[in-house]
Every structure is written in C-alpha cells, then in structure tokens.
Design an enzyme around this catalytic site. Structure first.
Site, PDB file in Angstrom:
ATOM      1  CD  GLU A  44      -3.007  -0.764  -0.114  1.00 18.65           C
ATOM      2  OE1 GLU A  44      -3.045   0.362  -0.630  1.00 18.65           O
ATOM      3  OE2 GLU A  44      -3.670  -1.721  -0.557  1.00 18.65           O
ATOM      4  CD  GLN A  49       0.896  10.768  -4.873  1.00 13.61           C
ATOM      5  OE1 GLN A  49       0.696  11.219  -5.980  1.00 13.61           O
ATOM      6  NE2 GLN A  49       0.350  11.304  -3.803  1.00 13.61           N
ATOM      7  CB  THR A  50       3.896   4.222  -7.510  1.00 12.94           C
ATOM      8  OG1 THR A  50       4.489   5.229  -6.685  1.00 12.94           O
ATOM      9  CG2 THR A  50       4.971   3.643  -8.397  1.00 12.94           C
ATOM     10  CG  LEU A  87       8.703   2.881  -5.783  1.00 15.85           C
ATOM     11  CD1 LEU A  87       8.195   2.248  -7.071  1.00 15.85           C
ATOM     12  CD2 LEU A  87       8.654   1.824  -4.671  1.00 15.85           C
ATOM     13  N   GLY A  88      10.696   6.751  -6.294  1.00 16.80           N
ATOM     14  CA  GLY A  88      10.254   8.129  -6.018  1.00 16.80           C
ATOM     15  C   GLY A  88       9.577   8.282  -4.658  1.00 16.80           C
ATOM     16  CE1 TYR A  89       5.217  12.271  -4.865  1.00 18.59           C
ATOM     17  CE2 TYR A  89       5.411  10.392  -6.337  1.00 18.59           C
ATOM     18  CZ  TYR A  89       4.977  11.676  -6.086  1.00 18.59           C
ATOM     19  OH  TYR A  89       4.311  12.373  -7.050  1.00 18.59           O
ATOM     20  CE1 TYR A 127      -6.721   3.350  -0.396  1.00 21.24           C
ATOM     21  CE2 TYR A 127      -4.338   3.307  -0.073  1.00 21.24           C
ATOM     22  CZ  TYR A 127      -5.479   2.777  -0.637  1.00 21.24           C
ATOM     23  OH  TYR A 127      -5.390   1.659  -1.429  1.00 21.24           O
ATOM     24  CG  ASP A 145      -7.690   5.060  -3.875  1.00 22.80           C
ATOM     25  OD1 ASP A 145      -8.920   5.057  -4.127  1.00 22.80           O
ATOM     26  OD2 ASP A 145      -6.907   4.256  -4.404  1.00 22.80           O
ATOM     27  CB  CYS A 199     -15.303   3.784 -12.772  1.00 21.65           C
ATOM     28  SG  CYS A 199     -16.251   5.291 -12.587  1.00 21.65           S
ATOM     29  CB  CYS A 206     -20.788   3.423 -18.738  1.00 29.83           C
ATOM     30  SG  CYS A 206     -20.040   4.902 -18.038  1.00 29.83           S
ATOM     31  CB  CYS A 215     -23.882   4.341 -12.206  1.00 28.18           C
ATOM     32  SG  CYS A 215     -22.824   5.778 -12.460  1.00 28.18           S
TER      33      CYS A 215
HETATM   34 FE1  SF4 Z   1     -18.325   4.623 -13.583  1.00 24.43          FE
HETATM   35 FE2  SF4 Z   1     -20.969   4.768 -13.421  1.00 24.43          FE
HETATM   36 FE3  SF4 Z   1     -19.834   4.383 -15.750  1.00 24.43          FE
HETATM   37 FE4  SF4 Z   1     -19.811   2.478 -13.914  1.00 24.43          FE
HETATM   38  S1  SF4 Z   1     -21.587   3.294 -14.964  1.00 24.43           S
HETATM   39  S2  SF4 Z   1     -18.083   3.123 -15.216  1.00 24.43           S
HETATM   40  S3  SF4 Z   1     -19.609   3.654 -12.040  1.00 24.43           S
HETATM   41  S4  SF4 Z   1     -19.627   6.191 -14.484  1.00 24.43           S
END
Ligand code: SF4
Length: 359
Positions: A44, A49-50, A87-89, A127, A145, A199, A206, A215
């Site tokens: 984690e 950031q990687t 790896l940075g940071y 996180y 995140d 997403c 979608c 959604c």
């Molecule tokens: Fe993202 Fe909604 Fe599209 Fe699914 S349906 S990829 S949750 S925007």
C-alpha cells in the site's frame, strides 16, 4: 442516521454487484496472494502515487530483502533507500522504516490491528490505515483514495470538490455506511479495482460496468463531468545547473541532501541555482561557507523533472576541479556511483554518465 445521499439508494445491489465482479475479475497481483499485514502495508505504501506495473518488481525485491518487519527494522536507512531507488517519493521509504522500528520496539514486532493505533504509525494516513485494516484484519474501515472518490462521486452523483479534505471525510462517512461487515476487503478493493479498470478518469467503460444500474451519473449522462476536481496551485519552476565535477584523479563529486525536506538523505550531483552565474560553487554548511572553483564547463544535456509541487529544470554540465580542494563532497569513481541511492532525475544523469564513461 443514513447519509442523505444514500436515502433511496439500492446499496445492497451496489455491494453485491461490485463484490461479485471484483472476485471474478481482479488482477492477479503478488500482494493479493497474502494476508500478512506487513506485506500488505509495504504494497500500500508503494502503490501511493505509483502505477501497479512499476510497483510489482520493487515489491518483490523489497520483500526478498526484508521478508519481515523485524528485518526491515534492523536495516540501515541508506540500504532501504537503495532498495527503494527509482520508485520516487522517498519519504515513504523513510517513514516505513521508522514505523517498522516502532512496531518492533513498542508492539513486539506485531502490527497493531486496532485502526487507531495503526493510524499513529509514521506514514500511515487514513487511506493506508483503512486498506490494511480491511484487507489484512477484515475490519469495516473506509480506504478512500482517488479511485474510490471518482467511483462514488459518479455512482452517487456527488458534486463536491474532491481536492478538498472535507470531501474525502464526507466520502469516508458514506463508505462507513456502505461497507459490508462480512466482506470489507473485497468491497474496498472492488471500489479501487473498478476505478482502475472500468470507471477510469477519462472515457469510463460504462457498458462493461457491474454497477451501471446503480450509477446515478450514468443515468443522467454526467459520468464525464464527474468527479468535480478544481485545479490546485500551479507548480513552481526551479532552474538548476547540475555539475558533473571531476577532480584531478578523475573521480566525480556527489553530495548527500539534508536529512529533512525534499528527497531527504538521497545522493545527487552538486546542484546550483541557475541564476548564480559565478564559476564558484558556494557551499554553505551550518557553520561555514566556502567556494569551490571549477573550470572547463561543457553543457552535456538538459532534463526536466516534475514533482507534485515543483518542477526542476536541469542543465547538466561537465566541469573540472584542478586542486585537491577541501569540500563536503564525496569524490567517487564512476563505477561506484550505482551503489549510492540517487533520486530519479539524478539516476537518469548518472546512468547516462556511466554509459558514456566520461573520459
Ligand atoms: Fe463509472 Fe458509473 Fe460508468 Fe460504472 S456506470 S463506469 S460507475 S460512471
């Protein structure tokens, strides 16, 4: 009390579809083959950031060298930075090392399973605390995140600016209500995986999405407009000359950065602000300032390196020092340069130099 945005929301369908999809489609990754909280912790921290592809080799190499938290606690910081090199940071590596020592000293080498205690260890923010608690200890803790904020902003049609800390807290509250007590690990990882694979920030897939029916952004055709992310402050540009200073023995000057701040304790070639035109490298230490004269300057390259808040513009120049001057530099042979932990921009310079074998 139910958060307003979850009223009339079919969270049972959302959870079922998300978890089922995750368990069927999750990528095979080395840290998903274990329940060891130490290994999950390492992964984690590295994943912050990687990109996943970059982390895999580092993760394997790191655990080969430090298979347990005790092994890491006993290591020298320079050695840990060397394994992390590229790896940075780098503050992540230093904090992980400090926290490993604390786990050994205070908790007899056992990683605390109480999220409040865990969250007090150096480098473990909300996180990471949530990710370790849910994945290793199966506790219903939120792990929010950027991926999770994007997915939930879309599915719940949230218009809050995700760059603000209060939005993250708000989304953590929402996750606390959504997360199922019987499978918090797959729920949290499912949200992250959905954000990484389906997403995505641009052009979310979608049509392939397991929670499309739950959604709200998709229903409204708003998926491309969310999440709301207002621009942060512009990065500051800093211009430097990086000196590949060779002494009379053909050895190269390197220096260690201060033990606090940007790239703390990493090694580099001497850098001077570009506006300083003098052919003197002014070194300031705690109690003295002295000048290092150099000559025969030849520009051999340019480099631009982008940090989150600063951009370095680097002119790389070779130069010579004739006298056996007194300085804080370490003069080392080109062949031995790779044994020092360098930051990413200076690794590029170093590797080119090793290839060129400056004569
Ligand atoms: Fe993202 Fe909604 Fe599209 Fe699914 S349906 S990829 S949750 S925007």
């Amino acid at each position: 009390m139910t958060t307003k945005v979850l009223q009339n929301y079919d969270n049972i369908a959302f959870n079922d579809n998300l978890i089922r999809w995750y368990e069927k489609n999750k990528r095979t990754l080395p840290w998903r083959e274990t329940n060891d909280p130490y290994k999950i912790w390492v992964s984690e921290i590295m994943l912050q950031q990687t990109k996943v592809d970059t982390v895999i080799d580092y993760y394997n190499k790191f655990l080969e060298k430090y298979p347990t938290v005790q092994n890491l606690a006993e290591a020298e910081e320079q050695e840990v930075l060397k394994v992390w090199e590229g790896l940075g940071y780098y503050s992540r590596a230093r904090n992980l090392h400090t926290a490993a020592k604390e786990v050994v000293e205070k908790y007899h080498g056992v990683i605390p399973d109480d999220p409040h205690v865990l969250g007090k260890l150096k480098g473990i923010g909300p996180y990471t605390k949530g990710a370790i608690s849910s994945i290793a200890f199966h506790l219903p803790e939120p792990a929010v995140d950027g991926n999770v904020m994007r997915v939930l902003s879309r599915t719940l049609l949230l218009q809050d600016n995700i760059s603000e800390a209060k939005t993250r807290k708000y989304i953590e509250d929402i996750v606390r209500e959504l997360i199922p007590a019987d499978n918090p690990s797959s729920f949290n990882q499912g949200l992250m995986e959905l954000g990484a694979l389906i997403c995505t920030p641009r052009s979310p897939a979608c049509m392939l999405c397991p929670v499309q029916r739950e959604c709200r952004a998709f229903a409204e055709g708003m998926q491309e407009q969310l999440p709301v992310k207002l621009k942060k402050k512009k990065q500051r540009v800093e211009s430097y000359i990086v000196l590949l200073l060779k002494n009379y023995e053909g050895k190269i000057a390197i220096e260690q950065r201060p033990n606090e701040g940007l790239l703390a304790n990493m090694w580099q070639f001497p850098m001077i602000k570009k506006e300083n035109k003098a052919i003197n490298l002014i070194k300031e230490t705690n109690d003295k300032a002295y000048a290092v004269p150099y000559k025969n300057v030849i520009k051999v390259g340019e480099l631009r390196h982008v940090f989150s808040h600063i951009i370095w513009e680097l002119d790389v120049c070779e130069a010579e020092i004739n006298e056996n001057i007194q300085s804080d530099f370490h003069f080392v042979s080109i062949e031995s340069l790779p044994s020092y932990p360098f930051s990413v921009s200076h690794i590029k310079i170093r590797d080119e130099m090793v290839d060129r074998k400056m004569d």
